[in-house]
Design an enzyme around this catalytic site. Structure first.
Site, PDB file in Angstrom:
ATOM      1  N   TYR A   1      -0.674  23.785  -2.813  1.00  0.00           N
ATOM      2  CA  TYR A   1      -0.430  22.351  -2.976  1.00  0.00           C
ATOM      3  C   TYR A   1      -1.693  21.556  -3.301  1.00  0.00           C
ATOM      4  O   TYR A   1      -1.619  20.365  -3.576  1.00  0.00           O
ATOM      5  CB  TYR A   1       0.182  21.771  -1.692  1.00  0.00           C
TER       6      TYR A   1
ATOM      7  N   HIS B   1       1.200  15.112  -4.951  1.00  0.00           N
ATOM      8  CA  HIS B   1       1.492  14.682  -3.581  1.00  0.00           C
ATOM      9  C   HIS B   1       0.249  14.729  -2.691  1.00  0.00           C
ATOM     10  O   HIS B   1       0.259  14.195  -1.591  1.00  0.00           O
ATOM     11  CB  HIS B   1       2.590  15.580  -2.999  1.00  0.00           C
TER      12      HIS B   1
ATOM     13  N   PHE C   1       3.308  19.642   7.245  1.00  0.00           N
ATOM     14  CA  PHE C   1       3.790  19.198   5.949  1.00  0.00           C
ATOM     15  C   PHE C   1       3.977  17.686   5.914  1.00  0.00           C
ATOM     16  O   PHE C   1       4.024  17.017   6.952  1.00  0.00           O
ATOM     17  CB  PHE C   1       5.049  19.964   5.541  1.00  0.00           C
TER      18      PHE C   1
ATOM     19  N   ASN D   1       6.242  15.475   5.547  1.00  0.00           N
ATOM     20  CA  ASN D   1       7.229  14.753   6.340  1.00  0.00           C
ATOM     21  C   ASN D   1       6.991  14.862   7.842  1.00  0.00           C
ATOM     22  O   ASN D   1       7.772  14.343   8.628  1.00  0.00           O
ATOM     23  CB  ASN D   1       8.661  15.194   5.980  1.00  0.00           C
TER      24      ASN D   1
ATOM     25  N   ASP E   1      -0.119   9.098  -2.304  1.00  0.00           N
ATOM     26  CA  ASP E   1       0.386   9.008  -3.669  1.00  0.00           C
ATOM     27  C   ASP E   1       1.464   7.933  -3.741  1.00  0.00           C
ATOM     28  O   ASP E   1       2.164   7.688  -2.764  1.00  0.00           O
ATOM     29  CB  ASP E   1       0.955  10.355  -4.112  1.00  0.00           C
TER      30      ASP E   1
END
Length: 193
Positions: free
Chosen positions: A17, A22, A68, A70, A95
């Site tokens: 990632y 993000h 993560f 969330n 972002d």
């Protein structure tokens, strides 16, 4: 050690990632740490990577949650509680689909705009009264393409524009940290090319 500000970047952990849209919040706090020459240390008790530095006479803790997106709120809330940092002394870089690449906006409070990291942070802190650095990544054009878009890497032109926005945000950070948020906002919002 007394800490004046918590600067948190939002993103997803892991190499897969690291270069995705993000993760632009991580890119910002990493740029702050790099400028200060501060190393990152993994803090398992907070589920985060932390760096500490001084800037403009202020003591800063920089944070990259290692849960993560969330579930970003828990690590940030735990760090804020440990260092006794009130929400109004937290700056969260993230972002923003609603802003084009190359745009950066400083904002205090407000809604989460559907951003899962902000939604979780609002819940964890029990308030939305914290600072945000909104870093534009643009929008793919249709809501069905959003997930793939934010989890994808920007093309070279977009990446250069995001990096330029981060550079401009770094330039106004001294004003912001010293309590001149109006001046920082005005400079940041008028520096765009």
């Amino acid at each position: 050690m007394a800490v004046d500000w918590l600067l948190a970047g939002l993103g997803n952990p892991g190499a897969e990632y690291a270069h995705t849209r993000h993760n632009v919040g991580f890119w910002f706090v990493r740029a702050v740490a790099e400028k200060a020459g501060s190393p990152w240390l993994r803090e398992a008790r907070f589920k985060a990577e932390l760096a500490q530095c001084s800037a403009s006479g202020q003591r800063l803790v920089l944070c990259q949650p290692q849960d993560f997106m969330n579930r970003s709120g828990g690590p940030i809330q735990a760090i804020a509680a440990f260092y006794r940092i009130p929400p109004e002394r937290i700056l969260v870089a993230h972002d923003d689909l609603d802003l084009p690449p190359g745009t950066a906006r400083l904002k205090f409070g407000g809604g989460h705009g559907g951003h899962n990291g902000l939604r979780d942070l609002d819940r964890a802190l029990g308030t939305a009264a914290y600072w945000r650095l909104r870093l534009g990544i643009g929008h793919p054009g249709h809501k069905d393409r959003v997930v793939a878009y934010v989890l994808g890497a920007p093309d070279r032109d977009d990446r250069e524009q995001v990096d330029a926005a981060i550079h401009r945000a770094l330039a106004v950070l001294p004003d912001f940290l010293q309590g001149r948020s109006d001046a920082a906002q005005q400079r940041l919002h008028t520096l765009e090319s």
